[in-house]
Design a protein around this motif. Structure first.
Motif, PDB file in Angstrom:
ATOM      1  N   TRP A  61       1.123  -1.145   0.364  1.00 20.82           N
ATOM      2  CA  TRP A  61      -0.028  -0.157   0.213  1.00 20.82           C
ATOM      3  C   TRP A  61       0.809   1.246   0.516  1.00 20.82           C
ATOM      4  CZ3 TRP A  61      -0.657   2.441   4.667  1.00 20.82           C
ATOM      5  CH2 TRP A  61      -0.212   2.355   6.001  1.00 20.82           C
ATOM      6  N   TRP A  62       0.130   2.753  -0.202  1.00 23.19           N
ATOM      7  CA  TRP A  62       0.846   4.126  -0.020  1.00 23.19           C
ATOM      8  C   TRP A  62      -0.477   4.665   0.618  1.00 23.19           C
ATOM      9  CZ3 TRP A  62      -1.787   8.507  -2.100  1.00 23.19           C
ATOM     10  CH2 TRP A  62      -0.447   9.599  -2.317  1.00 23.19           C
ATOM     11  N   CYS A  63       0.118   5.661   0.953  1.00 21.80           N
ATOM     12  CA  CYS A  63      -0.157   6.071   1.769  1.00 21.80           C
ATOM     13  C   CYS A  63      -0.134   7.980   1.833  1.00 21.80           C
ATOM     14  CB  CYS A  63      -1.284   5.689   3.248  1.00 21.80           C
ATOM     15  SG  CYS A  63       0.333   6.191   4.844  1.00 21.80           S
ATOM     16  N   TYR A  64      -0.810   8.746   2.663  1.00 23.66           N
ATOM     17  CA  TYR A  64      -0.479   9.997   2.936  1.00 23.66           C
ATOM     18  C   TYR A  64       0.258   9.658   4.494  1.00 23.66           C
ATOM     19  CZ  TYR A  64      -2.442  12.467  -1.223  1.00 23.66           C
ATOM     20  OH  TYR A  64      -2.884  12.527  -1.938  1.00 23.66           O
ATOM     21  N   ALA A  65       0.849  10.986   4.377  1.00 27.18           N
ATOM     22  CA  ALA A  65       1.597  10.691   6.403  1.00 27.18           C
ATOM     23  C   ALA A  65       1.798  11.921   6.606  1.00 27.18           C
ATOM     24  CB  ALA A  65       2.476   9.248   6.643  1.00 27.18           C
ATOM     25  N   ARG A  66       2.217  11.889   8.381  1.00 28.40           N
ATOM     26  CA  ARG A  66       3.169  13.093   8.533  1.00 28.40           C
ATOM     27  C   ARG A  66       4.369  12.253   9.163  1.00 28.40           C
ATOM     28  NH1 ARG A  66       0.679  18.262  10.098  1.00 28.40           N
ATOM     29  NH2 ARG A  66       2.226  17.813  12.055  1.00 28.40           N
ATOM     30  N   ALA A  67       5.145  13.285   9.185  1.00 30.70           N
ATOM     31  CA  ALA A  67       7.039  13.005   9.897  1.00 30.70           C
ATOM     32  C   ALA A  67       6.622  12.841  11.264  1.00 30.70           C
ATOM     33  CB  ALA A  67       8.043  13.927   9.422  1.00 30.70           C
ATOM     34  N   ASP A  68       5.619  13.598  11.831  1.00 26.67           N
ATOM     35  CA  ASP A  68       5.635  13.810  13.349  1.00 26.67           C
ATOM     36  C   ASP A  68       4.760  12.647  13.625  1.00 26.67           C
ATOM     37  OD1 ASP A  68       3.415  14.862  12.419  1.00 26.67           O
ATOM     38  OD2 ASP A  68       3.215  16.345  14.110  1.00 26.67           O
ATOM     39  N   ALA A  69       3.844  11.737  12.879  1.00 27.08           N
ATOM     40  CA  ALA A  69       3.121  10.961  13.475  1.00 27.08           C
ATOM     41  C   ALA A  69       4.183   8.717  12.727  1.00 27.08           C
ATOM     42  CB  ALA A  69       1.535  10.564  12.715  1.00 27.08           C
ATOM     43  N   LEU A  70       4.348   9.273  11.628  1.00 23.40           N
ATOM     44  CA  LEU A  70       5.613   8.435  11.697  1.00 23.40           C
ATOM     45  C   LEU A  70       6.570   7.964  12.948  1.00 23.40           C
ATOM     46  CD1 LEU A  70       5.811   7.980   7.680  1.00 23.40           C
ATOM     47  CD2 LEU A  70       4.540   7.083   9.005  1.00 23.40           C
ATOM     48  N   LEU A  71       7.613   8.880  13.454  1.00 22.51           N
ATOM     49  CA  LEU A  71       8.623   8.698  14.181  1.00 22.51           C
ATOM     50  C   LEU A  71       8.375   8.491  15.417  1.00 22.51           C
ATOM     51  CD1 LEU A  71      10.204  12.447  13.126  1.00 22.51           C
ATOM     52  CD2 LEU A  71      11.265  10.021  12.808  1.00 22.51           C
ATOM     53  N   ASN A  72       6.841   9.435  15.907  1.00 15.99           N
ATOM     54  CA  ASN A  72       6.111   8.646  17.072  1.00 15.99           C
ATOM     55  C   ASN A  72       5.537   7.381  17.183  1.00 15.99           C
ATOM     56  OD1 ASN A  72       6.249  11.443  18.295  1.00 15.99           O
ATOM     57  ND2 ASN A  72       4.565  12.074  17.703  1.00 15.99           N
ATOM     58  N   LEU A  73       5.647   6.248  16.155  1.00 17.77           N
ATOM     59  CA  LEU A  73       5.020   5.324  16.148  1.00 17.77           C
ATOM     60  C   LEU A  73       6.569   4.129  16.819  1.00 17.77           C
ATOM     61  CD1 LEU A  73       3.822   4.206  12.521  1.00 17.77           C
ATOM     62  CD2 LEU A  73       2.061   4.971  14.508  1.00 17.77           C
ATOM     63  N   SER A  74       5.762   2.968  17.769  1.00 22.80           N
ATOM     64  CA  SER A  74       6.503   2.659  18.965  1.00 22.80           C
ATOM     65  C   SER A  74       7.217   0.938  17.655  1.00 22.80           C
ATOM     66  CB  SER A  74       5.594   2.082  20.132  1.00 22.80           C
ATOM     67  OG  SER A  74       4.519   1.457  19.510  1.00 22.80           O
ATOM     68  N   GLU A  75       7.921   0.438  18.165  1.00 27.12           N
ATOM     69  CA  GLU A  75       8.507  -0.509  17.464  1.00 27.12           C
ATOM     70  C   GLU A  75       7.565  -1.704  17.020  1.00 27.12           C
ATOM     71  OE1 GLU A  75      10.647  -3.293  15.088  1.00 27.12           O
ATOM     72  OE2 GLU A  75      11.339  -1.159  15.144  1.00 27.12           O
ATOM     73  N   SER A  76       6.774  -1.387  17.576  1.00 28.96           N
ATOM     74  CA  SER A  76       5.748  -2.926  17.821  1.00 28.96           C
ATOM     75  C   SER A  76       4.553  -2.167  16.474  1.00 28.96           C
ATOM     76  CB  SER A  76       4.862  -2.886  18.887  1.00 28.96           C
ATOM     77  OG  SER A  76       4.512  -2.254  19.551  1.00 28.96           O
ATOM     78  N   SER A  77       4.689  -0.736  16.852  1.00 26.27           N
ATOM     79  CA  SER A  77       3.596  -1.063  15.688  1.00 26.27           C
ATOM     80  C   SER A  77       4.359  -0.523  14.327  1.00 26.27           C
ATOM     81  CB  SER A  77       3.408   0.602  15.889  1.00 26.27           C
ATOM     82  OG  SER A  77       2.133   0.538  16.884  1.00 26.27           O
ATOM     83  N   TRP A  78       5.567   0.070  14.062  1.00 22.38           N
ATOM     84  CA  TRP A  78       6.606  -0.069  12.865  1.00 22.38           C
ATOM     85  C   TRP A  78       6.262  -1.881  12.076  1.00 22.38           C
ATOM     86  CZ3 TRP A  78       8.180   2.816   9.312  1.00 22.38           C
ATOM     87  CH2 TRP A  78       7.825   3.338   9.590  1.00 22.38           C
ATOM     88  N   LYS A  79       6.789  -3.297  13.599  1.00 18.22           N
ATOM     89  CA  LYS A  79       6.418  -4.109  12.837  1.00 18.22           C
ATOM     90  C   LYS A  79       5.330  -4.558  12.194  1.00 18.22           C
ATOM     91  CE  LYS A  79       7.178  -8.843  14.491  1.00 18.22           C
ATOM     92  NZ  LYS A  79       7.223  -9.614  15.809  1.00 18.22           N
ATOM     93  N   LEU A  80       3.884  -4.060  13.098  1.00 16.75           N
ATOM     94  CA  LEU A  80       3.169  -3.762  11.545  1.00 16.75           C
ATOM     95  C   LEU A  80       2.625  -3.150  10.580  1.00 16.75           C
ATOM     96  CD1 LEU A  80       0.326  -3.210  15.102  1.00 16.75           C
ATOM     97  CD2 LEU A  80       0.678  -5.711  13.706  1.00 16.75           C
ATOM     98  N   VAL A  81       3.201  -2.447  10.639  1.00 17.51           N
ATOM     99  CA  VAL A  81       3.672  -1.006   9.217  1.00 17.51           C
ATOM    100  C   VAL A  81       4.294  -2.692   8.198  1.00 17.51           C
ATOM    101  CG1 VAL A  81       4.549   0.581   8.279  1.00 17.51           C
ATOM    102  CG2 VAL A  81       3.760   1.095  10.427  1.00 17.51           C
ATOM    103  N   ARG A  82       5.118  -3.148   8.873  1.00 18.92           N
ATOM    104  CA  ARG A  82       6.725  -4.183   8.222  1.00 18.92           C
ATOM    105  C   ARG A  82       5.757  -5.338   7.300  1.00 18.92           C
ATOM    106  NH1 ARG A  82      10.630  -2.591  12.010  1.00 18.92           N
ATOM    107  NH2 ARG A  82       9.765  -4.948  13.087  1.00 18.92           N
TER     108      ARG A  82
END
Length: 503
Positions: free
Chosen positions: A271-292
């Protein structure tokens, strides 16, 4: 017993047929109208002669109103054409404009003799109420939130309506588009990419943004069950293998995103999406695991400017250092950041533009795979901002090259003039000198040749490698001026420009 109202919905032509995506706004409107009536959809991106097709369908009779979705820029002229044709052939049929243009320029839209009603903001509730109220007293119309209308010679603006993310338990009526599979495109995400919108609105209030003007800093996310139902239908019924999310800001608060990311991690649709830099920086590692695991491939991030002062003035809410950090964060997580910048602001245009060019070079050093989109900064007039924001944080007056105040168009026809189409598309502004306009064009030419976008599925790899090699010395030594050889080569290769065509 009176018959239920019947509405024709029109999406005027704005893309090529090959670039057509689901007309999501009309699909949502159609679902809302069908609760108490019926509707049909004409998509000008597929039905190329939208005027003839509209008149043909109207000739069959039975429609109580026509709703037309109108964005500014290149979609405005075909919207005018179809509206004029309807007014001439079917003068008694009410014509309703909705979407970004009548929301931002309501008075301008209603000056036109071929526009009877304008709906500001979300229309899923306002449009069915309006269609049901047609032919009734003005007092009934006055109670419809988000509606602007003509009462004799006066234009009446009803109160804004609080928007909501309704869910009737059904997927969108894709069958109204004929064969919905013709809207699936081959992109760098997959062979059958579909457009989808899960949430609406954005809780940020950037002064230049049409989304902020339309939704006033509000946003609503879907329930996880709804997202899973919608994506499962696309994947298992239509054969979709990847998603381009049109959400105005996909990542919001982390705790609200986790259930949605869990759904997407289960389905594993790139997928592709619109996002904000601060929102991505604030994600925890567990959320980044879901993103990946969900297979996010690219995030379009509005970096806007390397100037902290400018970011404050436009109420962006992010900092330049966060832009640099998110480029590195995305690199580590296998996500391509597609970073957009706005150059040539009305004040210190040349200085700010050159500063942005250097900042882009720094980003490319941090993450060579980062993609860069360059726009001209074209702020909304104060009258087009959301009513809660008008008069707040006023900037310097907009002046043209002669020092005269910029006068915005007063009719839809004036907005179709080339210079104002370019303004609406962030491609030009009245304060740009020819020299600065050429400087920006030349920099973008060198940049996109040196780093061809991964979104370009048309140009052969050898051609992109050749252009990149040709542009290397210019980029390395900052020799952007008059890249005649790259312009010549581009006539043959015609690299894709994401700021024009997107996915």
């Amino acid at each position: 017993m009176p018959s239920s109202p019947r509405t024709l919905l029109i999406n005027p032509t704005v893309t090529s047929r090959s670039s057509a995506r689901f007309p999501l706004s009309l699909l949502h409107l159609s679902a809302a109208l069908d609760r108490h009536g019926s509707s049909e959809i004409i998509d000008g991106n597929v039905d190329r002669d939208v005027v003839d097709e509209t008149l043909r369908v109207m000739q069959q009779g039975g429609f109580d109103a026509v709703g037309i979705s109108v964005m500014g820029g290149p979609q405005l002229a075909p919207a005018i054409d179809v509206s004029k044709a309807l007014r001439e052939r079917f003068p008694a049929t009410p014509i309703i404009w909705g979407g970004y243009f009548p929301t931002l320029y309501t008075e301008t839209a209603l000056t036109a003799p071929y526009v009877d009603y304008a709906i500001r903001g979300q229309a899923e509730e306002s449009l069915p109420e309006l269609v049901a109220a047609l032919g009734k007293s003005p007092s009934v119309l006055a109670n419809i939130g988000g509606l602007s209308w003509k009462n004799g010679d006066a234009i009446v603006h009803n109160a804004n309506r609080r928007f909501s993310l309704t869910d009737d338990g059904l997927v969108l009526p894709y069958d109204k588009l004929g064969d919905p599979r013709r809207y699936l495109a081959r992109t760098f995400l997959g062979r059958r990419t579909a457009a989808h919108q899960a949430s609406i609105g954005c809780r940020f209030r950037c002064t230049f943004c049409g989304v902020a003007a339309m939704f006033g800093g509000a946003t609503q996310l879907p329930a996880a069950a709804r997202l899973e139902r919608d994506l499962s239908y696309l994947k298992y019924e239509l054969g979709v293998d990847s998603i381009q999310f049109f959400d105005h800001n996909f990542f919001d608060r982390e705790q609200d995103m986790i259930p949605l990311l869990e759904v997407m991690a289960k389905l594993e649709l790139p997928w592709w999406c619109y996002a904000r830099a601060d929102a991505l920086l604030n994600l925890s590692e567990s959320s980044w695991k879901l993103v990946r695991k969900s297979r996010l491939k690219m995030a379009y991030i509005g970096a806007e400017s390397p100037s902290g002062q400018m970011l404050k003035e436009i109420r962006k809410g992010t900092r330049p250092d966060q832009t640099l950090q998110v480029a590195e964060l995305c690199r580590r997580n296998g996500v391509i950041p597609e970073l957009s910048f706005m150059v040539a602001p009305p004040q210190n245009s040349e200085e700010e533009t050159e500063h942005t060019f250097e900042f882009i070079r720094e980003l490319k050093r941090i993450n060579p795979g980062a993609e860069i989109i360059v726009y001209i900064y074209t702020p909304l007039p104060d009258s087009s901002r959301h009513e809660k924001d008008r008069g707040k944080h006023p900037g310097m007056p907009l002046l043209d090259l002669d020092g005269a105040p910029v006068v915005f168009p007063q009719t839809p026809e004036e907005w179709t003039q080339p210079q104002w189409v370019a303004y609406a598309c962030h491609a030009d502004a009245p304060w740009l000198t020819d020299a600065l306009r050429r400087r920006i064009h030349d920099f973008v030419t060198v940049l996109r040749c040196r780093f061809p976008t991964v979104q370009d599925m048309r140009s052969p790899p050898w051609a992109k490698r050749g252009l990149s090699a040709m542009a290397t010395w210019r980029y390395r030594y900052r020799r952007y001026d008059r890249p005649w050889e790259l312009n010549l080569a581009n006539r043959l290769v015609r690299l894709r420009m994401p700021q024009v065509s997107g996915l």
